[in-house]
Design a protein around this motif. Structure first.
Motif, PDB file in Angstrom:
ATOM      1  N   MET A  35       0.765  -1.130   0.040  1.00 42.90           N
ATOM      2  CA  MET A  35       0.141   0.008   0.145  1.00 42.90           C
ATOM      3  C   MET A  35       0.831   1.287   0.112  1.00 42.90           C
ATOM      4  O   MET A  35       1.690   1.513   0.930  1.00 42.90           O
ATOM      5  CB  MET A  35      -0.895   0.050   1.021  1.00 42.90           C
ATOM      6  CG  MET A  35      -1.959  -0.993   1.120  1.00 42.90           C
ATOM      7  SD  MET A  35      -3.476  -0.585   0.316  1.00 42.90           S
ATOM      8  CE  MET A  35      -4.300   0.283   1.508  1.00 42.90           C
ATOM      9  N   TYR A  36       0.756   2.151  -0.990  1.00 41.73           N
ATOM     10  CA  TYR A  36       1.451   3.206  -1.366  1.00 41.73           C
ATOM     11  C   TYR A  36       1.150   4.354  -0.636  1.00 41.73           C
ATOM     12  O   TYR A  36      -0.173   4.590  -0.888  1.00 41.73           O
ATOM     13  CB  TYR A  36       1.862   3.662  -2.654  1.00 41.73           C
ATOM     14  CG  TYR A  36       3.032   4.530  -2.834  1.00 41.73           C
ATOM     15  CD1 TYR A  36       4.305   4.489  -2.656  1.00 41.73           C
ATOM     16  CD2 TYR A  36       2.232   6.034  -3.083  1.00 41.73           C
ATOM     17  CE1 TYR A  36       5.057   5.635  -2.894  1.00 41.73           C
ATOM     18  CE2 TYR A  36       3.274   6.890  -3.511  1.00 41.73           C
ATOM     19  CZ  TYR A  36       4.500   6.816  -3.281  1.00 41.73           C
ATOM     20  OH  TYR A  36       5.364   7.966  -3.348  1.00 41.73           O
ATOM     21  N   ASP A  37       1.701   4.971   0.374  1.00 38.32           N
ATOM     22  CA  ASP A  37       1.188   6.123   0.985  1.00 38.32           C
ATOM     23  C   ASP A  37       1.646   7.650   0.250  1.00 38.32           C
ATOM     24  O   ASP A  37       2.793   7.703   0.200  1.00 38.32           O
ATOM     25  CB  ASP A  37       1.979   6.331   2.611  1.00 38.32           C
ATOM     26  CG  ASP A  37       1.288   7.551   3.296  1.00 38.32           C
ATOM     27  OD1 ASP A  37       0.462   8.391   2.659  1.00 38.32           O
ATOM     28  OD2 ASP A  37       1.915   7.882   4.221  1.00 38.32           O
ATOM     29  N   LYS A  38       0.623   8.207  -0.335  1.00 36.36           N
ATOM     30  CA  LYS A  38       1.070   9.249  -1.249  1.00 36.36           C
ATOM     31  C   LYS A  38       1.562  10.500  -0.328  1.00 36.36           C
ATOM     32  O   LYS A  38       1.859  11.397  -0.949  1.00 36.36           O
ATOM     33  CB  LYS A  38      -0.338   9.783  -2.080  1.00 36.36           C
ATOM     34  CG  LYS A  38      -0.757   8.648  -2.972  1.00 36.36           C
ATOM     35  CD  LYS A  38      -1.791   9.402  -3.612  1.00 36.36           C
ATOM     36  CE  LYS A  38      -2.227   8.511  -4.993  1.00 36.36           C
ATOM     37  NZ  LYS A  38      -1.635   8.279  -5.901  1.00 36.36           N
ATOM     38  N   ASN A  39       1.406  10.560   0.927  1.00 35.07           N
ATOM     39  CA  ASN A  39       1.869  11.681   1.629  1.00 35.07           C
ATOM     40  C   ASN A  39       3.275  10.959   2.460  1.00 35.07           C
ATOM     41  O   ASN A  39       3.532  11.960   3.162  1.00 35.07           O
ATOM     42  CB  ASN A  39       0.853  11.780   3.029  1.00 35.07           C
ATOM     43  CG  ASN A  39      -0.206  12.743   2.192  1.00 35.07           C
ATOM     44  OD1 ASN A  39       0.243  13.524   1.421  1.00 35.07           O
ATOM     45  ND2 ASN A  39      -1.401  12.448   2.809  1.00 35.07           N
TER      46      ASN A  39
END
Ligand code: AMP
Length: 144
Positions: free
Chosen positions: A30-34
């Motif tokens: 899961m990539y965290d855009k922040n």
């Protein structure tokens, strides 16, 4: 009325189960855009750029642990080396390694550098956007 409420409850339960299943399968990637590197790529946090092209950004590490300590990141959203090598198109992977090479050449470290890719929290990865550390230091001749 009762039947409608039952169907509605069932749909909510199925929705929760599907969500859990997606987290279970995709959870690790899961990539965290922040994350901080995503913010650097968007220009929201400044960086000391060493090298930049369409696929790659290389910049000085804010807390260097070697005389020269630079990070190279792909512009795409990949959490770690596993995600990158599994999901990035081959031309993007090729462009990334070319970017690493160009960075090393720009730093003048052709035959005197170390690359590290911490993978997972257990190995000390603190920013979940795939990156390579490029480090060079005189004491590396004595270290393992
Ligand atoms: P890792 O621990 O392998 O995930 O590496 C993350 C690296 O990012 C660490 O060496 C941090 O010092 C570095 N870092 C964190 N925030 C910044 C920033 N804003 N600019 C440059 N480097 C950073």
């Amino acid at each position: 009325m009762l039947a409608t409420a039952g169907i509605f409850t069932c749909l909510i339960l199925i929705d929760f189960m599907v969500y859990d299943l997606v987290i279970l399968i995709k959870g690790f990637n899961m990539y965290d855009k922040n994350n901080v590197f995503a913010k650097i790529l968007r220009g929201e946090i400044p960086n000391k750029t060493v090298y930049s092209d369409d696929n790659v950004l290389a910049f000085y590490d804010v807390a260097p642990r070697a005389r020269v300590h630079v990070l190279v990141i792909p512009r795409g959203e990949y959490t770690d080396i596993f995600d990158f090598t599994q999901n990035a198109p081959s031309d993007v992977q090729m462009a990334f390694w070319t970017g690493v090479r160009n960075t090393v050449e720009k730093l003048g470290l052709r035959d005197n550098f170390r690359t590290v890719a911490n993978t997972g929290r257990g190995a000390g990865q603190s920013v979940m956007h795939f990156h390579i550390h490029i480090m060079s230091d005189e004491r590396f001749t004595e270290d393992f």
